[in-house]
Design an enzyme around this catalytic site. Structure first.
Site, PDB file in Angstrom:
ATOM      1  N   VAL A   1       0.848  -1.190   0.000  1.00  0.00           N
ATOM      2  CA  VAL A   1       0.000   0.000   0.000  1.00  0.00           C
ATOM      3  C   VAL A   1       0.881   1.237   0.000  1.00  0.00           C
ATOM      4  O   VAL A   1       1.821   1.347   0.791  1.00  0.00           O
ATOM      5  CB  VAL A   1      -0.918   0.024   1.255  1.00  0.00           C
ATOM      6  CG1 VAL A   1      -1.766   1.287   1.271  1.00  0.00           C
ATOM      7  CG2 VAL A   1      -1.788  -1.214   1.309  1.00  0.00           C
ATOM      8  N   CYS A   2       0.587   2.167  -0.913  1.00  0.00           N
ATOM      9  CA  CYS A   2       1.320   3.439  -0.920  1.00  0.00           C
ATOM     10  C   CYS A   2       0.327   4.568  -1.129  1.00  0.00           C
ATOM     11  O   CYS A   2      -0.876   4.343  -1.159  1.00  0.00           O
ATOM     12  CB  CYS A   2       2.426   3.429  -1.969  1.00  0.00           C
ATOM     13  SG  CYS A   2       1.871   3.486  -3.662  1.00  0.00           S
ATOM     14  N   ALA A   3       0.838   5.760  -1.295  1.00  0.00           N
ATOM     15  CA  ALA A   3      -0.033   6.928  -1.410  1.00  0.00           C
ATOM     16  C   ALA A   3      -0.888   6.880  -2.679  1.00  0.00           C
ATOM     17  O   ALA A   3      -2.092   7.070  -2.626  1.00  0.00           O
ATOM     18  CB  ALA A   3       0.787   8.210  -1.365  1.00  0.00           C
TER      19      ALA A   3
ATOM     20  N   GLY B   1      -0.371   4.255  -5.231  1.00  0.00           N
ATOM     21  CA  GLY B   1      -0.394   2.930  -5.830  1.00  0.00           C
ATOM     22  C   GLY B   1       0.568   2.766  -6.981  1.00  0.00           C
ATOM     23  O   GLY B   1       0.604   1.724  -7.622  1.00  0.00           O
TER      24      GLY B   1
ATOM     25  N   ALA C   1      -3.749   3.651  -0.731  1.00  0.00           N
ATOM     26  CA  ALA C   1      -4.394   3.457   0.564  1.00  0.00           C
ATOM     27  C   ALA C   1      -5.914   3.570   0.448  1.00  0.00           C
ATOM     28  O   ALA C   1      -6.644   2.843   1.116  1.00  0.00           O
ATOM     29  CB  ALA C   1      -3.853   4.479   1.560  1.00  0.00           C
TER      30      ALA C   1
END
Length: 106
Positions: A7-9, A11, A39
């Site tokens: 999961v990142c800011a 994607g 996220a």
């Protein structure tokens, strides 16, 4: 087959890491599904209960507690990817960390 969700800011920044992790898994002969998303897209995937571990990118580490609470209901371990490993896109090390979390459980 193990399933690892990153999961990142947005994607996107983790897509290269996914590729490197897949190569590490392949080299070890491990069958695994690894995918990345933002996220804001994570909740439906968590609710499916088909993920073995959730790894958060360093840029969303502030969301760790929130993800731990969601994942605890279905016994999914959650951790933040080591900043150095993330920055160097060290797929081998991140894959190893994910495996340790899966084996350990929540």
């Amino acid at each position: 087959m193990k399933t690892i969700m990153l999961v990142c800011a947005a994607g996107m920044s983790t897509s290269l890491l996914v590729t490197k992790m897949e190569k590490a898994a392949e080299a070890q002969g491990v069958e695994v599904k690894i995918f990345a998303l933002s996220a804001s897209e994570a909740d439906p995937e968590i609710e499916k209960g088909e993920i073995d571990v959730i790894l958060l990118g360093p840029q969303v580490r502030f969301m760790l507690k929130q993800f731990e609470e969601k994942a605890a209901r279905i016994n999914i371990p959650v951790a933040v990817i080591d900043m150095k490993d993330y920055g160097m896109m060290n797929g081998e090390q991140v894959f190893a960390a994910a495996n340790q979390l899966i084996e350990k459980g929540v």
